[in-house]
Design an enzyme around this catalytic site. Structure first.
Site, mmCIF file in Angstrom:
data_model
loop_
_atom_site.group_PDB
_atom_site.id
_atom_site.type_symbol
_atom_site.label_atom_id
_atom_site.label_comp_id
_atom_site.label_asym_id
_atom_site.label_seq_id
_atom_site.Cartn_x
_atom_site.Cartn_y
_atom_site.Cartn_z
ATOM 1 N N HIS A 42 8.195 -2.164 -7.255
ATOM 2 C CA HIS A 42 8.121 -3.027 -6.082
ATOM 3 C C HIS A 42 7.266 -4.245 -6.410
ATOM 4 O O HIS A 42 6.612 -4.291 -7.460
ATOM 5 C CB HIS A 42 7.542 -2.261 -4.877
ATOM 6 C CG HIS A 42 6.151 -1.737 -5.074
ATOM 7 N ND1 HIS A 42 5.861 -0.397 -5.161
ATOM 8 C CD2 HIS A 42 4.977 -2.363 -5.215
ATOM 9 C CE1 HIS A 42 4.568 -0.230 -5.330
ATOM 10 N NE2 HIS A 42 3.998 -1.415 -5.377
HETATM 11 P P1 TYD Z 1 4.326 4.053 -3.084
HETATM 12 O O1 TYD Z 1 4.178 2.604 -2.763
HETATM 13 O O2 TYD Z 1 5.714 4.576 -3.223
HETATM 14 O O3 TYD Z 1 3.493 4.399 -4.393
HETATM 15 P P2 TYD Z 1 3.617 3.671 -5.836
HETATM 16 O O4 TYD Z 1 2.749 2.446 -5.762
HETATM 17 O O5 TYD Z 1 3.153 4.645 -6.831
HETATM 18 O O6 TYD Z 1 5.031 3.292 -5.976
HETATM 19 O O7 TYD Z 1 3.551 4.876 -1.980
HETATM 20 C C1 TYD Z 1 3.805 6.249 -1.792
HETATM 21 C C2 TYD Z 1 3.590 6.566 -0.322
HETATM 22 O O8 TYD Z 1 2.228 6.407 0.021
HETATM 23 C C3 TYD Z 1 4.391 5.677 0.604
HETATM 24 O O9 TYD Z 1 4.903 6.500 1.639
HETATM 25 C C4 TYD Z 1 3.379 4.741 1.189
HETATM 26 C C5 TYD Z 1 2.097 5.537 1.141
HETATM 27 N N1 TYD Z 1 0.885 4.711 0.954
HETATM 28 C C6 TYD Z 1 -0.020 4.602 1.990
HETATM 29 O O10 TYD Z 1 0.150 5.170 3.090
HETATM 30 N N2 TYD Z 1 -1.146 3.842 1.796
HETATM 31 C C7 TYD Z 1 -1.382 3.206 0.634
HETATM 32 O O11 TYD Z 1 -2.428 2.508 0.478
HETATM 33 C C8 TYD Z 1 -0.420 3.310 -0.431
HETATM 34 C C9 TYD Z 1 -0.616 2.621 -1.743
HETATM 35 C C10 TYD Z 1 0.697 4.088 -0.226
#
Ligand code: TYD
Length: 141
Positions: free
Chosen positions: A49
């Site tokens: 992303h």
């Molecule tokens: P995601 O963005 O998919 O993680 P990565 O950066 O490893 O791709 O996030 C995983 C899940 O966690 C998603 O449902 C969003 C949640 N999340 C939060 O609630 N707060 C946060 O600060 C972060 C980074 C993720």
């Protein structure tokens, strides 16, 4: 490419090692949020992303992890394997984390609170934002 490696100070003595992060000082933004990624499974990737608004600074506290950084025109690979290396990623940079070692721990400092609306999770949308035509990019992917 809107990223850079910032070398951070490590203080070592007989008791062990210490690193520190301070917003605006060695981290180039005010820190509003900290999250950690750990216990990652074999052969998975994370990230994939970009952020419309927020900036991040990432430290690999243990183990190692590969990052693919992509601005829509160019892709570069970085390996974080040392807590003294802080990877700053600015806005509108696509990132993918992969090749996590055993016991890899990533600490992520973020310039903003969590807001799903400021994520770009669709690669085509990201490319449109980086003003690259779909035709050109399909040859690069
Ligand atoms: P995601 O963005 O998919 O993680 P990565 O950066 O490893 O791709 O996030 C995983 C899940 O966690 C998603 O449902 C969003 C949640 N999340 C939060 O609630 N707060 C946060 O600060 C972060 C980074 C993720």
């Amino acid at each position: 490419m809107n990223y850079k490696i910032i070398q951070i100070q490590k203080i070592c003595d007989q008791r062990g090692k210490l690193i520190f992060c301070e917003g605006i000082k060695n981290v180039p933004f005010e820190i509003k949020r900290v999250f950690c990624i750990f216990d990652t499974k074999k052969n998975v990737s994370r990230g994939e992303h970009a952020h419309r608004i927020s900036e991040q600074a990432i430290i690999c506290l243990n183990g190692s992890c590969h990052f693919l950084l992509d601005n829509g025109l160019k892709k570069e690979e970085i390996i974080l394997d040392n807590p003294q290396m802080m990877l700053f990623i600015g806005k509108n940079m696509w990132r993918k984390m992969y090749n996590f070692s055993d016991n890899c721990i990533l600490m992520v400092l973020a310039s903003d609170f969590y807001d799903e609306k400021e994520y770009i999770r669709n690669y085509d949308e990201f490319l449109m934002g980086s003003q690259l035509s779909k035709h050109e990019t399909e040859h690069k992917r």
